[in-house]
Enzyme design. Sequence first.
Site, PDB file in Angstrom:
ATOM      1  CE  LYS A 246      -2.575  -0.327   3.747  1.00  0.00           C
ATOM      2  NZ  LYS A 246      -1.934  -1.761   4.171  1.00  0.00           N
TER       3      LYS A 246
ATOM      4  NE  ARG B 164       1.811  -7.264  10.928  1.00  0.00           N
ATOM      5  CZ  ARG B 164       2.755  -6.801  10.362  1.00  0.00           C
ATOM      6  NH1 ARG B 164       4.030  -7.456  10.490  1.00  0.00           N
ATOM      7  NH2 ARG B 164       2.491  -5.954   9.602  1.00  0.00           N
TER       8      ARG B 164
END
Length: 266
Positions: A61, A216
């Site tokens: 990202k 995660r």
Amino acid sequence: MAQLATQARGLALSLRRHRRQVSFGGALDFPGRMFAAMPLAGEEATNTYSLLILGKPGGGKGTISEKILSDFPQFRHVSTGDELRQHVRNQTEIGREAKTYMDVGGLVPDKLMVKLVMNDAVDAIKRGQNLLLDGFPRTAAQARALDDKLGVDLCINLCVPDETIVERISDRWIHPASGRVYSYSYKPPKVEGLDDETGDPLVQRDDDKPESVLKRLKKYEEATMPLVDYYSKKGVLQTFQGTMSDVIYPEVKKWLDEKLDEDCAT
């Protein structure tokens, strides 16, 4: 030609005739989906544009966001993690309130996170910028809360295989004192296991170990993947698949160019 293309994209954004209409002269706590900010000299109401980027931890990202900001400078990057830390450092009202939750290991409430985003959104609008949202919303509940104040016009969903992310993140080692980051796959230290400048030993953060990365990713799937469905149903989401940002980004840029050209033509 590049400058003309940038100007054309800026014109496309300013000519948008749908979605939100910015209303100047109000306060932060305004109704519906109306932005409000103190007007600049001679300023009139104008349209705004918001772009959201979704993706797994370590899915690129940050890299894709940097490339978007380089090619579309009319956007302001609103990274809620960075913005939140800055508010805490500056001891603003938002920062002090957020710190009370962070100090006890709690999550910052959705309402406060929306307030944080809107605070920075108003600042961006005052400067004639549009928004690139990164890091919020993280759940469908947060997305609905954000929709009360700010809609999302376009949503980029980066789909990178879990095995690529595990390999990429677990390959990362740092120099604790300086924060310098190394990767043995693309940015290795000159001497294995040692920092280039000091010769100090490099360490791997617990969060970067394979087992932690998998945890995660699982949390992301549970909490954030519903956003893909949420924005897909709204008709604003486009998914881009791949393993390398340099390969994915040209497709992202092409899609954004097409969408902005469509808005300019309406």
